[in-house]
Scaffold this active site. Structure first.
Site, PDB file in Angstrom:
ATOM      1  N   GLY A 141     -20.135   7.630   2.047  1.00  0.00           N
ATOM      2  CA  GLY A 141     -19.141   7.846   0.983  1.00  0.00           C
ATOM      3  C   GLY A 141     -19.851   7.857  -0.362  1.00  0.00           C
ATOM      4  N   LYS A 182       0.861  -1.192   0.000  1.00  0.00           N
ATOM      5  CA  LYS A 182       0.000   0.000   0.000  1.00  0.00           C
ATOM      6  C   LYS A 182       0.886   1.226   0.000  1.00  0.00           C
ATOM      7  CE  LYS A 182      -4.446   1.122   0.201  1.00  0.00           C
ATOM      8  NZ  LYS A 182      -5.609   0.353  -0.246  1.00  0.00           N
ATOM      9  N   GLY A 187     -17.830   8.379  -3.336  1.00  0.00           N
ATOM     10  CA  GLY A 187     -16.711   8.433  -4.277  1.00  0.00           C
ATOM     11  C   GLY A 187     -16.847   7.251  -5.223  1.00  0.00           C
ATOM     12  N   ASN A 188     -15.703   6.710  -5.625  1.00  0.00           N
ATOM     13  CA  ASN A 188     -15.737   5.570  -6.541  1.00  0.00           C
ATOM     14  C   ASN A 188     -16.564   4.433  -5.942  1.00  0.00           C
ATOM     15  OD1 ASN A 188     -14.546   2.756  -7.104  1.00  0.00           O
ATOM     16  ND2 ASN A 188     -13.942   3.919  -8.903  1.00  0.00           N
ATOM     17  N   GLY A 210     -18.482   4.197  -2.945  1.00  0.00           N
ATOM     18  CA  GLY A 210     -19.824   4.506  -2.460  1.00  0.00           C
ATOM     19  C   GLY A 210     -20.783   4.802  -3.603  1.00  0.00           C
TER      20      GLY A 210
END
Ligand code: NAD
Length: 413
Positions: free
Chosen positions: A214, A102, A216-217, A219
């Site tokens: 969320g 990560k 974004g991508n 959610g």
């Protein structure tokens, strides 16, 4: 408890159900290596700002390190290490040929212009370039990074090395070597897993309501696909500015158009404003955290009314909250399974980039469904057999696989 302490606790909670040598568990408790970088960024006004970034390699017993890159002001070394550890477990859960990695930069990208974001992204790609590659470590998108950022990353890497290497990053735009079906893969995978959970509980086809944190991508696509794939009504959704609620359901397309005009879901006509905290405690059947970690804690867990928590975010539930939810009979579908769709399709992208054989979207969906459905049933069997939580079962299955490989390879030097 910080995210890394959460990971250690989650490993400890699976250990009693594993028959493995303690030394291998000990190895899993540390990242193999962590690179810290300083990135000088020239701002549009000529000033230079130095930003800190990291890339963590947690474990590579099953294959090259794999995991996203996060741009967020709260990114720390510890958070990046924790997220890389969860990736080790997630890749093993989905039976992918990867270990866990990560990366991240501590930055608020909303303060940067597109040009500054590009220079920062290229600076990071340069700084980590000797630490990664198609067979070493393959980064991908995470919070506030997207296919455009991946395209800058790949271009920088390829220019440094003077060769084409499309599979050194995944989550690229389809036009620049990405895979069809990667955009919504995390949420789509989550819906395949949720479908299997609903089948087990006799809830498939029933009228169900959900709240999503969320937009974004992850959610956003969770909203869209929960409706289209499973007929679930989304009654509440939020972003960093707050949430909106309508007990009759919220239309995904209208909300998306509102967000693209105003920059937030807040103020969406026909809805009531709620806080992110209130969203977690709504009277819904399914709660879908899809933003950041540590949002379900011992403080709000006693008030959660959903009967299923689908963890599309990484690490949204603290270990204390996990126990509280379990005592209340709430089924927590753990992140390492629920959001494994993203890395699974990243793996498909990696294969396609290496072979030059690009797949249809239908084939990507079918392969994703197959992989996650198999993973779900194996985990469910372990959970039922041992009368443990789904997260413990997922860790048991993943750690058994990782340690089986480590045992064959041995401890060397
Ligand atoms: P994103 O940047 O596209 O969206 C993040 C969303 O979170 C935005 O709507 C933002 O407004 C919201 N948010 C930020 N701070 C918030 C706060 N304090 N309170 C409420 N909402 C807040 O990121 P994403 O890719 O959708 O990732 C979301 C989560 O899913 C993260 O935990 C990430 O690690 C995880 N995840 C992402 C992928 C992927 O493929 N993108 C894969 C697996 C897991």
């Amino acid at each position: 408890m910080n995210p890394y302490e959460m990971f250690l606790k989650q490993v400890d909670e699976a250990t009693p159900y594993l028959s493995v040598e303690p030394e291998y568990i000990e190895i899993l408790k540390f990242p193999k290596e962590v690179l810290e970088v300083s990135i000088p960024l020239r701002l549009d006004d000529g000033e230079v700002k130095v930003l800190k970034g990291w890339r963590s390699h947690h474990n590579n017993a099953l294959g090259p390190y794999k995991g996203g890159v996060r741009y967020h002001p709260n990114v720390t070394r510890e958070e990046v290490i924790a997220l890389s550890s969860w990736m080790t477990i997630k890749c093993a859960t989905a039976q992918l040929p990867y270990g866990g990695g990560k990366g991240g930069i501590s930055v608020n990208v909303r303060d940067l212009s597109p040009g500054e974001t590009e220079r920062l992204s290229r600076g990071y790609a340069l700084a980590i370039s000797r630490f990664m590659g198609t067979d070493i470590d393959i980064p991908a998108p995470d919070v506030y990074t997207n296919p455009q950022v991946m395209a800058w990353f790949v271009d920088t890497y390829e220019k440094i090395h003077g060769r084409s290497e499309p599979s050194c990053y995944t989550g690229k735009p389809v036009e620049a070597g990405g895979s069809l079906g990667r955009g919504d893969a995390t949420s789509r995978g989550g819906m395949y897993v949720l479908r299997e959970v609903l089948k087990q509980k006799g809830l498939i086809g029933k009228e169900l309501k959900a709240a999503v944190q969320g937009f974004g991508n992850v959610g956003g696509f969770a909203h869209k696909l929960a409706v289209s794939e499973l007929g679930i009504k989304i009654v509440a959704i939020s972003d960093s500015h707050g949430g909106v609620y309508n007990p009759n359901g919220i239309d995904y397309y209208e909300l998306r158009s509102h967000k693209s005009k105003t920059g937030s879901v807040a103020g969406f006509p026909g809805t009531e404003m709620i806080t992110n905290e209130e969203l977690m405690e709504l009277d819904v059947d399914i709660l879908i955290p899809a933003a950041l970690e540590g949002v379900i804690t011992d403080k709000n867990a006693p008030n959660i009314k959903a009967s299923i928590v689908l963890e599309l975010a990484n690490g949204p539930t603290t270990p204390e909250a996990d126990l509280i939810l379990s005592e209340k009979g709430i089924e927590v579908v753990p992140d390492v399974l629920a959001n494994a769709g993203g890395v699974t399709v990243s793996c498909f992208e990696w294969i396609q980039g290496r072979t030059g054989d690009y797949w249809t979207e239908e084939y990507v969906h079918q392969k994703l469904d197959e992989k996650l459905t198999i993973a779900f049933h194996e985990i469910w069997k372990i959970k039922e057999g041992n009368r443990i939580r789904m997260r413990q079962a997922a860790y048991v299955r993943a750690i058994s696989r990782i340690i089986a490989a480590m045992r064959f390879k041995g401890i060397w030097p």
